[in-house]
Design a protein around this motif. Structure first.
Motif, PDB file in Angstrom:
ATOM      1  N   ALA A  44       0.842  -1.206   0.000  1.00  0.00           N
ATOM      2  CA  ALA A  44       0.000   0.000   0.000  1.00  0.00           C
ATOM      3  C   ALA A  44       0.878   1.257   0.000  1.00  0.00           C
ATOM      4  O   ALA A  44       0.590   2.236  -0.699  1.00  0.00           O
ATOM      5  N   LEU A  45       1.971   1.215   0.773  1.00  0.00           N
ATOM      6  CA  LEU A  45       2.849   2.392   0.888  1.00  0.00           C
ATOM      7  C   LEU A  45       3.633   2.628  -0.401  1.00  0.00           C
ATOM      8  O   LEU A  45       3.783   3.769  -0.849  1.00  0.00           O
ATOM      9  N   LYS A  48       1.493   4.197  -2.965  1.00  0.00           N
ATOM     10  CA  LYS A  48       1.218   5.623  -2.726  1.00  0.00           C
ATOM     11  C   LYS A  48       2.490   6.436  -2.630  1.00  0.00           C
ATOM     12  O   LYS A  48       2.434   7.626  -2.290  1.00  0.00           O
ATOM     13  N   VAL A  50       4.641   6.509  -0.293  1.00  0.00           N
ATOM     14  CA  VAL A  50       4.823   7.083   1.052  1.00  0.00           C
ATOM     15  C   VAL A  50       6.263   6.811   1.494  1.00  0.00           C
ATOM     16  O   VAL A  50       6.792   5.717   1.282  1.00  0.00           O
ATOM     17  N   GLU A  60      -1.352   6.172   9.293  1.00  0.00           N
ATOM     18  CA  GLU A  60      -2.599   6.599   8.642  1.00  0.00           C
ATOM     19  C   GLU A  60      -3.017   5.571   7.574  1.00  0.00           C
ATOM     20  O   GLU A  60      -4.176   5.152   7.519  1.00  0.00           O
ATOM     21  N   VAL A  61      -2.060   5.132   6.774  1.00  0.00           N
ATOM     22  CA  VAL A  61      -2.380   4.131   5.740  1.00  0.00           C
ATOM     23  C   VAL A  61      -2.780   2.805   6.411  1.00  0.00           C
ATOM     24  O   VAL A  61      -3.748   2.154   6.005  1.00  0.00           O
ATOM     25  N   THR A  64      -6.351   2.913   7.633  1.00  0.00           N
ATOM     26  CA  THR A  64      -7.423   3.093   6.657  1.00  0.00           C
ATOM     27  C   THR A  64      -7.453   2.033   5.564  1.00  0.00           C
ATOM     28  O   THR A  64      -8.436   1.928   4.841  1.00  0.00           O
ATOM     29  N   MET A  65      -6.380   1.236   5.446  1.00  0.00           N
ATOM     30  CA  MET A  65      -6.387   0.223   4.374  1.00  0.00           C
ATOM     31  C   MET A  65      -7.379  -0.883   4.721  1.00  0.00           C
ATOM     32  O   MET A  65      -7.612  -1.186   5.892  1.00  0.00           O
ATOM     33  N   ASN A  80      -7.820  -2.982  -0.461  1.00  0.00           N
ATOM     34  CA  ASN A  80      -8.825  -2.034  -0.957  1.00  0.00           C
ATOM     35  C   ASN A  80      -9.472  -2.556  -2.243  1.00  0.00           C
ATOM     36  O   ASN A  80      -9.640  -1.828  -3.215  1.00  0.00           O
TER      37      ASN A  80
END
Ligand code: DC
Length: 218
Positions: A44-45, A48, A50, A60-61, A64-65, A80
Motif C-alpha cells: 500500500a505504501l 502511494k 509514502v 494513517e495508511v 485506513t487500508m 482495498n
C-alpha cells in the motif's frame, strides 16, 4: 472461552509459512500469516509512494487500508479491493515490510488486525512476535529456525521453481540483513518466547517438522 492459539515464530525462510498452513489445515484451525499483513501495508505504501520513514503517514495508511484474506491452497489477499497476491512474495515487498516493521506506532496500528484472527476452533499464528507480543497467552508456542545458508538455499529453489531469476549470495546477504533488522529492533524484536519449544529445521524436511509440531498439541 477464548480460542486456543498455536504460535510459530522464527526468522524468514525457516519454513514457518508452509508448516503453519499445513498444521492449521490438519487441525481444522484458522491461520494467520502475520508477515502478509506487514507485506500488504508495504505494498500500500509503495503504491502511494509514502516515505518508509514517515511514521505518522504510515500509521494513517495502516488504519485506513482494507485487507481481505482468503486462505485456500495459496493465501489470497486483496488490498482495498485489488488482488495483491502476486506482489506479496516479491523481495522488494519483503524488504519494505522489514523496514516499516521497526516502527513502534506501525506495529501498534497492526496489533488488533492480527488479534482479530483468533476465533474458534483455534488459530495457528505465524510471525516474529506471535508468542511474545500478539498472543502472549497462547497455549502452544514454537520457535522455528534454520541456518541462514539453508534458508537462502530454500528461497533460491522456490524462486527458480517460480521462474523468477535469483542469485544465491545476494539472497543470503538479504536474509542476514533482514535477520539483523528483525532481531535488533527495539520494539517486538524477533526473539524466542520463554515458554516456546525450539525447533531447528536445518536438517528436517517439512513432514518431520509438522509431525513434531502436531505432537506438541496432541
Ligand atoms: O514473515 P515475512 O517474511 O512475510 O515478514 C515480512 C516482514 O514483516 C519481516 O521482515 C518482518 C515483518 N514482520 C514482523 O515484524 N512481525 C511479524 N509478526 C511478521 C512479520
Amino acid at each position: 472461552m477464548s480460542a486456543p492459539v498455536l504460535t510459530i515464530d522464527g526468522p524468514c525462510g525457516a519454513g514457518k509459512g508452509t508448516v503453519s498452513r499445513l498444521v492449521a489445515k490438519k487441525l481444522g484451525w484458522n491461520y494467520l500469516d502475520s508477515g502478509s499483513i506487514y507485506r500488504s501495508l508495504a505494498i500500500a505504501l509503495l503504491k502511494k509512494s509514502v516515505d518508509l520513514a514517515d511514521e505518522p503517514a504510515i500509521v494513517e495508511v495502516a488504519q485506513t487500508m482494507h485487507l481481505a484474506f482468503v486462505c485456500g491452497d495459496q493465501l489470497q489477499v486483496t488490498l482495498n479491493g485489488e488482488d495483491i497476491t502476486d506482489q506479496l512474495g516479491l523481495e522488494t515487498t519483503g524488504n519494505a515490510a522489514s523496514i516499516i516493521a521497526v516502527l513502534p506506532a506501525v506495529r501498534a496500528a497492526l496489533l488488533q488486525k492480527q488479534q482479530d484472527f483468533r476465533s474458534l476452533p483455534g488459530l495457528v499464528a505465524d510471525g516474529r512476535d506471535m508468542g511474545t507480543v500478539v498472543f502472549p497467552d497462547a497455549q502452544h508456542k514454537v520457535f522455528l529456525t534454520a541456518s541462514a545458508e539453508k534458508r537462502a538455499e530454500r528461497r533460491y529453489k522456490q524462486l527458480i521453481e517460480k521462474g523468477i531469476d535469483a542469485n544465491l549470495p545476494s539472497l543470503l546477504n538479504d536474509i542476514q540483513e533482514r535477520d539483523r533488522r528483525d532481531s535488533e529492533r527495539a520494539t517486538a524484536p524477533l526473539a524466542m518466547a520463554g515458554d516456546a519449544v525450539f525447533l531447528d529445521s536445518s536438517e528436517m524436511d517439512v513432514d518431520a517438522v509438522i509431525a513434531e509440531v502436531l505432537s506438541l498439541i496432541q
